[in-house]
Write an enzyme that holds these catalytic residues in place. Structure first.
Site, short mmCIF file in Angstrom:
data_model
loop_
_atom_site.label_atom_id
_atom_site.label_comp_id
_atom_site.label_asym_id
_atom_site.label_seq_id
_atom_site.Cartn_x
_atom_site.Cartn_y
_atom_site.Cartn_z
N CYS A 47 0.83 -1.21 0.00
CA CYS A 47 0.00 0.00 0.00
C CYS A 47 0.87 1.26 0.00
O CYS A 47 1.54 1.53 -0.98
CB CYS A 47 -0.99 -0.04 1.16
SG CYS A 47 -2.31 1.15 0.95
N TYR A 48 0.90 2.02 1.09
CA TYR A 48 1.78 3.19 1.13
C TYR A 48 3.22 2.78 0.83
O TYR A 48 3.96 3.48 0.15
CB TYR A 48 1.69 3.87 2.51
CG TYR A 48 2.63 5.04 2.68
CD1 TYR A 48 2.31 6.30 2.19
CD2 TYR A 48 3.87 4.88 3.32
CE1 TYR A 48 3.18 7.38 2.33
CE2 TYR A 48 4.74 5.94 3.46
CZ TYR A 48 4.40 7.19 2.97
OH TYR A 48 5.25 8.24 3.10
N LYS B 284 0.59 -12.75 21.24
CA LYS B 284 -0.30 -13.47 22.16
C LYS B 284 -0.60 -14.91 21.68
O LYS B 284 -0.55 -15.84 22.47
CB LYS B 284 -1.61 -12.70 22.29
CG LYS B 284 -2.48 -13.13 23.44
CD LYS B 284 -2.01 -12.45 24.68
CE LYS B 284 -2.89 -12.67 25.86
NZ LYS B 284 -2.46 -11.82 26.98
N SER C 32 -0.01 -13.52 37.90
CA SER C 32 -1.32 -12.89 38.10
C SER C 32 -2.45 -13.88 37.87
O SER C 32 -3.60 -13.60 38.19
CB SER C 32 -1.47 -11.75 37.09
OG SER C 32 -1.58 -12.29 35.78
N GLY C 33 -2.12 -15.04 37.29
CA GLY C 33 -3.19 -15.97 36.91
C GLY C 33 -3.58 -15.75 35.46
O GLY C 33 -4.34 -16.52 34.90
N ASP D 16 -0.08 -14.53 30.15
CA ASP D 16 1.33 -14.19 29.93
C ASP D 16 2.22 -14.58 31.11
O ASP D 16 3.25 -15.23 30.93
CB ASP D 16 1.47 -12.69 29.64
CG ASP D 16 0.63 -12.27 28.45
OD1 ASP D 16 0.23 -13.15 27.68
OD2 ASP D 16 0.35 -11.07 28.31
#
Ligand code: XMP
Length: 509
Positions: free
Chosen positions: A80-81, A365, A221-222, A225
């Site tokens: 594109c660009y 992720k 934290s559970g 990640d």
């Protein structure tokens, strides 16, 4: 390891491009267009992809780059660009069309091209542009056209320069993945060495070397990640790892116990659980403003966390579950060239470590989830839906009390059970119960009741910026409602939130 550079000119799909490349087993790295040519030269890249961008190449303030990048001998693909930029850099001509070409458009390839190998002569691509290449630079030839665009793709095979006006990275482009694959494998000569098994092995041995016989502390934290980071570190250094899990009592029903069970039974590590529900309840007593609640929960969380870390002693490494999107510098204009590190914790001055370790800082992720599954972390944790940091604190409207937590946890657990047992949860991005602090009149047997209202919220979304309320079948909603009113004492009415985002948000506070 083979690497591709995604040079970011501010387009909205820069991360998607990198993910598509990685899905095809080639490691891709995103750098902003402000990076020096020297850095790129020394980066050992097999190929470079110029992303799209919102600007016109003739606009002085648009992101440009040193044309010498086209002569490094490294293949380049402009999107594109990025396509117009290659034309501009190589002495071609770019014009503004009277009308934009937007949406699914039919293209026709022209002549032989490695980029379009095994792509039919006619196919559909996704276009989103107003400027277009009106005159191809010397040495280039047009390799695809559309009805309105005389140059939907061009190349200079000898110099390894390729450009497409459309977006191969979006799924609307029928053969987009094939075109990217051709660039990676046929043009850049990649063999595809980015595989998660290798990643685990490589990371585990690098962690062992870096950590030596020192200790490592990780805040768990559970969430996905930090759990996957814990799994990797445990595999690398076993009991040299101490995970600190602060349970503020605002997680979903049984969640704290599940986290503890998973990490104490399946992994070798020291696991410290700090139960501080009563402390949080005291701090939240009488507080009704949502932002105030968020602030208190966040501040107290870190107070408790660092106090525990200090208690464990000094030295060694501090590990975090920071993932790649948290580390990417944006290419959206100089003013925005900042590091986004919302998942990075700032170490307090009085806590001393020999260094910080971020074992997932290279991963997206989806890749973190694959690693998690390969490490043997249970599916429900690896595929856990997003859960806000302040937990149920923002799903209980008004003051948070022990009784309200009990009601909400019980109702939410029933909702989750039904969605899981019917398999319907796989249709949803996020779903949960809310306790809005409203009471209403009901009837039970011969008695009039005046009890709590539970709201069910369920959404579908790709990015959480916008979301649609989920069309859960009535029968399923009926079962959840019946169970909640029968099984959760203190609830006599259940409603379903049928508002999209915008105008509403996903959470109620
Ligand atoms: P909203 O409510 O803004 O939510 O539409 C979008 C996504 O963000 C999550 N969310 C939070 N996550 N701390 C977090 O860590 C927060 O304060 C917070 N507020 C919302 C929400 O669950 C949804 O996934």
């Amino acid at each position: 390891m083979e690497k591709i550079l995604v040079l970011d000119f501010g387009g909205q799909y820069n991360q998607l491009i990198a993910r598509r490349v990685r899905d095809d087993h080639v490691y891709a790295e995103i750098l902003p267009y402000t990076v020096s040519l020297e850095t790129i030269k020394n980066g050992g890249y097999r190929g470079i992809i110029f992303t799209g961008g919102p600007n016109s190449v003739y606009d002085e303030s648009s992101p440009h780059y040193d044309p010498a990048i086209l002569s490094l001998g490294v293949p380049v693909l402009g999107i594109c660009y990025g396509c117009q930029l290659i034309a501009w850099m190589a002495g071609g001509e770019v014009k503004t069309a009277p009308v934009s070409e937007y949406g699914k458009i039919a293209i026709k390839t022209a002549g032989e091209s490695e980029l379009f190998a095994d792509v039919p002569e006619s196919s559909v691509v996704w276009m989103s542009h107003t400027d277009y290449v009106s005159g191809v630079p010397e040495g280039f030839r047009v390799t695809a056209v559309t009805d309105d665009c005389p140059c939907a793709a061009m190349e200079n095979e000898k110099r390894g320069l390729y450009a497409v006006q459309f977006h191969p990275e979006v799924t609307h482009t029928e053969y987009g993945q094939k075109i990217l694959h051709n660039f990676l494998y046929r043009i850049c000569g990649c063999s595809g060495d980015w595989v998660m098994d290798d990643f685990i092995e490589r990371t585990v041995s690098a962690l062992r070397e870096k950590i030596g016989d020192k200790r490592v502390v990780l805040g768990l934290s559970g969430g996905v990640d930090s759990s996957v980071a814990a799994g990797l570190l445990s595999r690398a250094v076993g009991r040299q790892l101490t995970c600190v899990f602060v349970d503020q009592g605002l997680m979903r029903k049984y969640e704290g116990d599940n986290v503890e069970r998973t990490f104490t039974q399946l992994f070798d590590m020291n696991f410290v659980r700090v139960n501080c529900r009563d402390h949080f309840l005291k701090c939240l007593s009488g507080v009704t403003d949502p932002e105030e609640k968020r602030k208190i929960i966040g501040t107290e969380f870190y107070k408790v966390f660092w106090a525990e870390i200090k208690r464990l002693g000094e030295g060694g490494f501090f590990a975090q579950g920071t993932i790649y999107p948290d580390c990417i510098e944006s290419g959206k204009g100089d003013a925005d060239v900042i590091k986004t590190h919302h998942n990075r914790v700032k170490l307090p001055d009085d806590v001393k470590f020999d260094g910080v370790i971020e074992p997932l800082s290279e991963l997206f992720k989806d890749e973190v989830r694959i690693v998690g599954e390969k490490l043997g972390i249970p599916r429900e944790l690896v595929w856990r839906q997003p859960f806000p940091g302040p937990g149920l604190g923002v799903r209980i409207i008004g003051e948070v009390t022990a009784e309200k937590i009990r009601i909400l946890q019980d109702a939410d657990a029933i909702f989750r059970e039904e969605m899981a047992s019917t398999g319907y949860e796989s249709n949803l991005a996020q779903f949960f119960a809310v306790l809005p602090g409203v009471r209403s009149v009901g009837v039970m047997g011969d008695h009039r009741t005046y009890e709590n209202l539970i709201v069910l919220r369920a959404v579908t979304t790709d990015d959480f910026m916008t979301a649609d309320w989920a069309r859960i079948p009535y029968d399923l909603l009926a079962r959840v409602s019946n169970r909640i009113t029968n099984e959760v004492s203190g609830v006599n009415r259940v409603v379903y939130d049928i508002t999209s985002k915008p105008p509403a948000t996903v959470e109620w506070e």
